[in-house]
Design an enzyme around this catalytic site. Sequence first.
Site, mmCIF file in Angstrom:
data_model
loop_
_atom_site.group_PDB
_atom_site.id
_atom_site.type_symbol
_atom_site.label_atom_id
_atom_site.label_comp_id
_atom_site.label_asym_id
_atom_site.label_seq_id
_atom_site.Cartn_x
_atom_site.Cartn_y
_atom_site.Cartn_z
ATOM 1 C CG HIS A 56 12.988 -2.399 11.152
ATOM 2 N ND1 HIS A 56 13.768 -1.830 10.172
ATOM 3 C CD2 HIS A 56 12.724 -3.650 10.724
ATOM 4 C CE1 HIS A 56 13.974 -2.710 9.196
ATOM 5 N NE2 HIS A 56 13.337 -3.838 9.517
ATOM 6 C CG HIS A 58 9.148 -6.167 7.404
ATOM 7 N ND1 HIS A 58 9.511 -5.745 6.145
ATOM 8 C CD2 HIS A 58 10.265 -6.082 8.169
ATOM 9 C CE1 HIS A 58 10.798 -5.429 6.136
ATOM 10 N NE2 HIS A 58 11.278 -5.622 7.361
ATOM 11 C CD GLN A 151 12.275 -8.516 1.321
ATOM 12 O OE1 GLN A 151 11.512 -8.389 2.268
ATOM 13 N NE2 GLN A 151 13.584 -8.688 1.484
ATOM 14 C CG HIS A 209 15.857 -3.724 5.502
ATOM 15 N ND1 HIS A 209 14.826 -2.812 5.453
ATOM 16 C CD2 HIS A 209 15.347 -4.856 6.054
ATOM 17 C CE1 HIS A 209 13.730 -3.364 5.961
ATOM 18 N NE2 HIS A 209 14.019 -4.604 6.330
ATOM 19 C CD GLU A 212 18.279 -8.482 7.899
ATOM 20 O OE1 GLU A 212 17.623 -9.218 8.647
ATOM 21 O OE2 GLU A 212 17.762 -7.829 6.969
ATOM 22 C CG ASP A 308 12.751 -7.296 11.429
ATOM 23 O OD1 ASP A 308 12.158 -6.810 10.460
ATOM 24 O OD2 ASP A 308 13.822 -7.910 11.316
ATOM 25 C CD1 TRP A 314 12.965 -13.406 6.643
ATOM 26 C CD2 TRP A 314 10.926 -12.505 6.461
ATOM 27 N NE1 TRP A 314 12.831 -12.923 5.366
ATOM 28 C CE2 TRP A 314 11.596 -12.358 5.223
ATOM 29 C CE3 TRP A 314 9.630 -12.011 6.583
ATOM 30 C CZ2 TRP A 314 11.014 -11.743 4.129
ATOM 31 C CZ3 TRP A 314 9.038 -11.399 5.487
ATOM 32 C CH2 TRP A 314 9.727 -11.273 4.272
#
Length: 424
Positions: A56, A58, A151, A209, A212, A308, A314
């Site tokens: 996982h 991005h 997203q 996702h 979360e 991630d 983030w």
Amino acid sequence: MDFVIRNASLPDGRRNIDIAIDGGTIAAVAERLPLQGAREFDAEGDLVTPPFVDAHFHMDATLSVGLPRVNASGTLLEGISLWGELKPSLTQDALIERAMQYCDWAVARGLLAIRSHVDICDDRLLAVEALLEVKRRVAPYLDLQLVAFPQDGILRSPGAFANLKRAIGMGVDVVGGIPHFERTMQEGAASVKLLCKYAAEQGLRVDMHCDESDDPLSRHIETLAYETQRLGLQGRVAGSHLTSMHSMDNYYVSKLLPLIAEAGVAAIANPLINITLQGRHDSYPKRRGMTRVPELMAAGVDVAFGHDCVMDPWYSLGSADMLEVAHMGLHVAQMTGQEAMHRCFLAVTETPANILGLTGYGIAPGCHADLVLLDAGSTVEAIRLRAARRLVMRRGAVVSEAPRASATLNLPGRPGQTGFRLGR
């Protein structure tokens, strides 16, 4: 043989093992092989493992920290807002350059397979085109699997479903979703049904996702498991994050765990990010944030750890080190028994390889000669040290090398050098 590694330790506990490689494939694995290699390497008892796998990530956002500004609060929602600010100024060249640099880091860390979510809510599909080009460029040395990720919500964002189908048509591999970000619980459940139906029709894998959130009533994993079973998607579906499970009552979870296991849905936790972004509304006691990893494993669910984020809106830290991910995971989950720590190592190697559907993965005759030699004698020691990658091999070719970790000392009456392994 092209290459023979001598005196290796393996993740399953075998020691003094030789590994013979020929034509990019593992030809033999046994003690004291009577074979000669054009090149031979003495592992000296160190651990040889299949490559690390990140289930996982991005990659479209990686290494963009500070653009257009830093995440002042460090929260999930500000990160999503920041990404929305950044998207209009993205260029393909910049996306490709940052992703390629990250892939360099990954190879040096022995990370040779990554599943990356790519945002499809930008009608230009700029990031999709960029990561498909990155996938093409890195194919000789790294397996990059792409997830079409809405997203901003597949139903909440106008045109998102059409964009997702376009992305799949361009060559993206997996159907993604984010049901907890839809406007209502009902819309979230509807998004799961819509996306799973589309994946079943197209013969694709699913990675959502899912939940979360710190909200114990965010229960889209239940819908995901049900739709997986109803549509015959067993073994092709993963729920990522699943952090609401840390807030659910135990009675409900006692029902939920068997449902996930029966449906053959995998779980992907992201320890570095889950522990950072969740529990932000708590004072004390403060929830840990990560999903119920040991309980899911005990129920027979495949559980992997993902990185991630690395240096993005983030999370401003990270360096493509899946041993750092496993290290955080075992601490957050309190998995400090010997077998439990070993399972955390498997959560960044064998288990995510299975979730991604990688073929030829492992250390056995006929497998690809994709191997990592670590400056450690066992899986537990590798996690403890975040061990140096002495050799990284792809299809039998050495693609990265690094020295053992050591320090020179100037101390009265003590040795002039030390490593960090007990007894060495």
